[in-house]
Enzyme design. Sequence first.
Site, short mmCIF file in Angstrom:
data_model
loop_
_atom_site.label_atom_id
_atom_site.label_comp_id
_atom_site.label_asym_id
_atom_site.label_seq_id
_atom_site.Cartn_x
_atom_site.Cartn_y
_atom_site.Cartn_z
N GLN A 169 0.83 -1.20 0.00
CA GLN A 169 0.00 0.00 0.00
C GLN A 169 0.86 1.25 0.00
OE1 GLN A 169 -2.22 -1.07 3.51
NE2 GLN A 169 -1.17 0.45 4.75
N ALA A 170 0.28 2.30 -0.54
CA ALA A 170 0.96 3.59 -0.62
C ALA A 170 -0.08 4.68 -0.41
CB ALA A 170 1.65 3.73 -1.97
N TYR A 171 0.41 5.87 -0.12
CA TYR A 171 -0.48 6.97 0.24
C TYR A 171 -0.35 8.12 -0.75
CZ TYR A 171 -1.50 4.34 4.34
OH TYR A 171 -1.94 3.33 5.17
N LEU A 172 -1.51 8.66 -1.12
CA LEU A 172 -1.57 9.77 -2.07
C LEU A 172 -1.77 11.10 -1.36
CD1 LEU A 172 -3.92 8.02 -4.64
CD2 LEU A 172 -1.43 8.15 -4.71
N LYS A 185 3.25 9.14 -2.31
CA LYS A 185 4.23 9.90 -1.54
C LYS A 185 4.91 9.00 -0.53
CE LYS A 185 1.34 13.93 -1.99
NZ LYS A 185 0.55 14.96 -1.37
#
Length: 169
Positions: A26-29, A80
């Site tokens: 998972q990654a965060y925008l 990010k």
Amino acid sequence: MEIERKFLIKNIPDNLKSNINFEIEQAYLADSPVVRIRKRISDNKEEYFLTVKSSGMLAREEVETLITKSAYNNFKLEAKGNVITKQRYILPISDGLKAELDIFNGVFKGVVMVEVEFPNEEASKKFTPPDYFADEVTFDSRFHNSRMSSMSKEEISDLIGFVHSESSC
């Protein structure tokens, strides 16, 4: 509404591998509101999600939408900070509740924590953690994945050191 408590653990349960488990990337925008993309792999099946979460520590609004692999890959280009990878195990616990035990990989290798989601805040307050749970970290922002995604190498090292000093994993 998502209502969950987070804990470190004293030790990993013996029967871990016999439980449902899957790999998560998972990654965060964005961080206000939290906007996350997630790839979940189980039994060679991949699913992709876009999730928006309101602010909060114990209780917050959460909206999750299934997206395509292509959308996930495009969003990932805009992510990010740190991409988070972990193996999640679903463990049955008391009162029909389930614990989600996460063993982190990649830059967070060495971090292990568990979350329990509740139907309401009253149930969360009445909860008695199993013996293998250690300190509660629900209100420690360092243990929110969205915060972890923006940590520097030094902060990650400090977090891993803290986890190991507080648990026996």
